[in-house]
Design an enzyme around this catalytic site. Structure first.
Site, PDB file in Angstrom:
ATOM      1  N   LYS A 129     -24.122  21.433   3.309  1.00 28.04           N
ATOM      2  CA  LYS A 129     -23.205  22.503   2.956  1.00 28.04           C
ATOM      3  C   LYS A 129     -21.847  22.274   3.618  1.00 28.04           C
ATOM      4  CE  LYS A 129     -26.836  25.818   2.011  1.00 28.04           C
ATOM      5  NZ  LYS A 129     -27.509  27.079   2.342  1.00 28.04           N
TER       6      LYS A 129
ATOM      7  N   LYS B 138     -36.255  31.879  -4.988  1.00 28.61           N
ATOM      8  CA  LYS B 138     -36.418  32.328  -3.604  1.00 28.61           C
ATOM      9  C   LYS B 138     -37.844  32.827  -3.405  1.00 28.61           C
ATOM     10  CE  LYS B 138     -32.122  31.954  -1.985  1.00 28.61           C
ATOM     11  NZ  LYS B 138     -31.773  31.213  -0.752  1.00 28.61           N
TER      12      LYS B 138
END
Length: 341
Positions: A253, A158
Site C-alpha cells: 500500500k 471481507k
C-alpha cells in the site's frame, strides 16, 4: 516553494463492516507543493487509526513539521527533500503525501505520466478486484452478481465477522466459476481458527486468503498447514516481514509504504523471495489511488489490485476521475498523477 495542507473528509455511500470495525467516512490530509515557476504537485496522507494505529492528528503534526524543508526546497532534488523530511518524522503515511506530491511535480515538469517516469514498459491498465463488505448472504450475492456483470476478474469478500460459510457460498454461486474469489480476514482469526476455517471454505475455490492471522510466525504456521495461497497485508508492515518468505503474495500500500519510491523497493524485496505482489488501498482518496495505479502499472502487477474503491464514496465525481471499465483502471495518460482528471 509554497506548501499547503488541508484536511478532507469523504463520506462512504454505505458503512463498510470489517473485522477491525465499521468505516463510515474517510479523513485525509491533502498536500500541495507549488514551485517558483507555478507548478503544483499534490499528494495525500491516508492514515486509518482503527486499521493501522495512526491518527489523522499524528499525520498532520508530521506534515506540519516538514514545512521548513519543503518551503526552503527550491532547486533541491526530490529524493533529498524526502530524506530530509524523514529525518524530522519517519511516519510513512505523511512521507507518502510528500512523495506523491514530488512525483506529481516531476510528471508535470516533464509532461509525462508518473508511470512513464518509473519505467519504459508500464501497463496501459491495471486489473482490479471488487470488494464486498461483511453483508448478509443476499447482499453479498447481489454485490457479486454486480461485479460479475461489470467485468471484474476477481471479488474480495471481507470475512471473519460471522456467517462466513453462507456468504462465501452465496458469492461463489452469484459470481460464477470463472471469477477469482479472494477472502480478506483482516487478522480476525488465530492459527487454529484460520486453518479450520480456510479448510472449510476452500471447496468454493479460493484465489487466496489475505491476512488470515496477524504476525510473521502465525502467518508461517497457517501457510504450512493449508493448501490455499496466503497473502500478507497488515503483517507486511512488521520489520522483516517482506523478506520472511511466509506468504505466497504480499499486498502493498502506497500510504503504509511511505510513497511510490519506497513501495517499488518493497516490491523488489518481495519478489526476490519468490512471492507475488499486488497493490491495494485502505479507501484512499483519488491521489492515493492514482499513485497506486501508476506503481502497479510500472511493476506490471498480474494479480488484480484492490484499487476499485472510489465508487464506495458518496461523491460520484471521485470515481469519475479513475473509472473502472471491464474490471480495470486505465493509467492516466496526462502529466503527473491524475493527468487531465
Amino acid at each position: 516553494m509554497r506548501y499547503a495542507l488541508r484536511t478532507r473528509t469523504l463520506p462512504l455511500r454505505e458503512p463498510l463492516q470489517t473485522a477491525w470495525g465499521t468505516l463510515r467516512e474517510r479523513a485525509l490530509v491533502e498536500v500541495e507543493i507549488e514551485t517558483a515557476e507555478g507548478l503544483v504537485g499534490r499528494g495525500e496522507a491516508a492514515p486509518l487509526q482503527p486499521y493501522d494505529g495512526i491518527s489523522l492528528e499524528a499525520a498532520l503534526t508530521a506534515l506540519k513539521a516538514y514545512a521548513p524543508v519543503i518551503e526552503g526546497g527550491d532547486g533541491v532534488r526530490g529524493d533529498r527533500l524526502y530524506d530530509a523530511c524523514r529525518e524530522i518524522a519517519d511516519l510513512p503515511c505523511a512521507l507518502a503525501a510528500i512523495d506523491l506530491a514530488l512525483w506529481d511535480l516531476a510528471g508535470q515538469r516533464t509532461g509525462r505520466p508518473v508511470s512513464a517516469l518509473l519505467t519504459d514498459d508500464a501497463l496501459d491498465a491495471v486489473a482490479v478486484n471488487a470488494t464486498i463488505g461483511a453483508t448478509d448472504r443476499a447482499g453479498a450475492a447481489a454485490a457479486a452478481a454486480a461485479a460479475r456483470d461489470a467485468g471484474f476478474p476477481c471479488v474480495k469478500l471481507k470475512v471473519g465477522v460471522g456467517d462466513d460459510a453462507g456468504r462465501v457460498a452465496a458469492v461463489r454461486a452469484a459470481a460464477g466459476p470463472r471469477i477469482a474469489l479472494r477472502l480478506d480476514a483482516n487478522g480476525a482469526w488465530d492459527v487454529e481458527q484460520a486453518v479450520r476455517t480456510i479448510e472449510a471454505l476452500s471447496p468454493a475455490g479460493l484465489e487466496l486468503v489475505e491476512e488470515p492471522v496477524h504476525g510473521i510466525e502465525a502467518m508461517r504456521a497457517v501457510r504450512e498447514r493449508t493448501a490455499v495461497r496466503i497473502a500478507l497485508d497488515e503483517t507486511a508492515a512488521e520489520p522483516g516481514a517482506l523478506a520472511a518468505g511466509v506468504a505466497d503474495a504480499v499486498c502493498l500500500k502506497v500510504s503504509r509504504g511511505g510513497g511510490i519510491s519506497s513501495l517499488l523497493v518493497q516490491a523488489s524485496l518481495v519478489r526476490a523471495v519468490g512471492a507475488e505482489v499486488y497493490l491495494a488501498s485502505s479507501y484512499d482518496g483519488p491521489l492515493g489511488i492514482a499513485a497506486a495505479v501508476h506503481a502497479a502499472a510500472a511493476l506490471r502487477v498480474e494479480l488484480p489490485c484492490g484499487l476499485a474503491t472510489l465508487t464506495e464514496f458518496a461523491d460520484d465525481g471521485l470515481a469519475a476521475m479513475l473509472p473502472v471499465v471491464d474490471g480495470a483502471i486505465r493509467v492516466p495518460e496526462g502529466p503527473g498523477l491524475l493527468g487531465a482528471a
